[in-house]
Design an enzyme around this catalytic site. Sequence first.
Site, short mmCIF file in Angstrom:
data_model
loop_
_atom_site.label_atom_id
_atom_site.label_comp_id
_atom_site.label_asym_id
_atom_site.label_seq_id
_atom_site.Cartn_x
_atom_site.Cartn_y
_atom_site.Cartn_z
CD GLU A 1 4.93 -7.99 0.54
OE1 GLU A 1 5.51 -8.27 1.49
OE2 GLU A 1 5.12 -8.43 -0.68
CD GLU B 1 5.94 -5.27 -3.52
OE1 GLU B 1 6.56 -6.43 -3.53
OE2 GLU B 1 5.93 -4.28 -2.47
#
Length: 579
Positions: free
Chosen positions: A189, A308
């Site tokens: 991220e 994820e």
Amino acid sequence: MTGAHRAGRTHRLWMALGLALITAAGLAVAPATADPAPSADPAASAVPGTAQGVVAAMQPSWNLGNSLDAIPNETAWGNPPATKALFDAVRAKGFRSVRIPVTWSNAQSATAPYTIDPAYLGRVKEVVDAALSAGHYVLLNVHHDSWQWISKMADDHDAVRARFDATWRQIATAFRDSPRRLLFESVNEPFFDNATDAQKTQYMDELNTSFHTLVRASGGGNATRVLVLPTLGTTPAQNLMEDLVSTITELHDPNLAATVHYYGFWPFSVNIAGFTRFEETSRKDLVDAFTRMRDIFVAKGIPVYLGEYGLLSYPDYTKPAAPVERGEMWKYFELLGHQARISGVTTALWDAGSFINRNTLQWREQGLVDLIRASWRTRSGTASSDQVFVPKSAPITDHTLTLERNGTTFRGLWHGDTKLTAGRDYTVSGDALTLTKTALTRLVGDRAYGVNASLQARFSAGAPWPIDVITHDLPVQSDATGTTEAFAIPTQFRGDVLATMQARYADGSNAGTATWTPYQEFHQTFYPRYADGTLVLTPAFLNALTDGAPVTLTFDFWSGAAVTYRVTRTGTTVTGTVS
């Protein structure tokens, strides 16, 4: 993502995604499927020679969240040290691979030469080897370093690059001789503070390219190891995925894969702005995201590892109540599994300890796990609700739910091991499933408040759909006083279940932390404690109220009931009165 840092970083990423719904044209791709009980012997099947084959062989995947990524050490966020027994338990549920997030700054010098403590590196290798020995493919990454120091690239470019390069040089050297079942992911991220959009694109390409160069140069198994590259923020937005396609194309390397994350349409994922149900907007957001993954990556031969997925606020066993209602959450996971399968996307479930209890190695919600497992191969039938509310203060009547068969055939209703009788206990007309007054009278028994009976709707494929029969009456609240740091409304829930809360000033304007909507965020601003008979208003919500201005709260319940209550903050004192 982690429980500790979910609210800030991921909020921004998924709020942006939710406001940018982009529809792409469909292309046919091979669906990703999974063996429900793969062999635990890693030698049982050869490792594919292509990146597409490797990523497909990793389906389905599971995250060792909140362990080696926890700050400042492996057990700091509540999980015990990872063991081979844990990986064996995950493998036994049908998962074929494990993503191991690692925060390297936990044991790394912040100045040149940015040395990682050999003992910490050794522990990471021990965990990786345990997962490999359990038969898993393994993905290893650089995790919370992304927001700790990599995000400072615009302000301290050369130092960040030097540390990033030093980090990956050490990791690559330590694992150069590991088997091909080990993959590397450049960074989790990633985002960049104080940077323009053009700079963010440049920095993302720069880090992915440098990661690729360093790993390949380290030799050994790293020369052809599959490397996984993220988009900016690991967000599945069209422009960001197209930027990553450009990077991958320029690298001319067949052993590359793309990674993005998905946590659903943000308002639904955290229960804000009235998005209590997995309705059309939330469904479209999900379908559009997977359509983009398929069209931008998979259709071009670039494998996708969904590193994820889940919901931002569920499951979380540490909270006193679930922000997202069970049935609505199940519909989300069911559709996500289906869309991933038909899009050819490998999925990695984010688990910070809320799916499998790492102390007991028992799965916390067997029904949900069964639903997720079923989605790897087929669809499951659902219904308009998993709750049938029967008012205690009124005569019992028939109750109708709408079936959502999802291509399956309805097989009947069960109460435990007993199959209910069609025609007497229930009827089916088209998509309408009606529980009769006769059946409900028997199921509620003495009509105690709460769940009186749990049924299963079974279909020709997939997991059963749960239906709770619940006796309830209108909740009753009482006056209260407290402070901005501790205030709870005495509440007799009387079997009902809280869905959401609205907050408005006398002039009709919105009150609370979310001024753009009257519907406040579940858990961040309010939550029920059913066992205690209280409904808590959080300090964040109370401190956001205008001093001296009465606020009308409307509590909406899943039975359809609504209860109003008034609160006023005066300095640090809070008074509450029944409306």
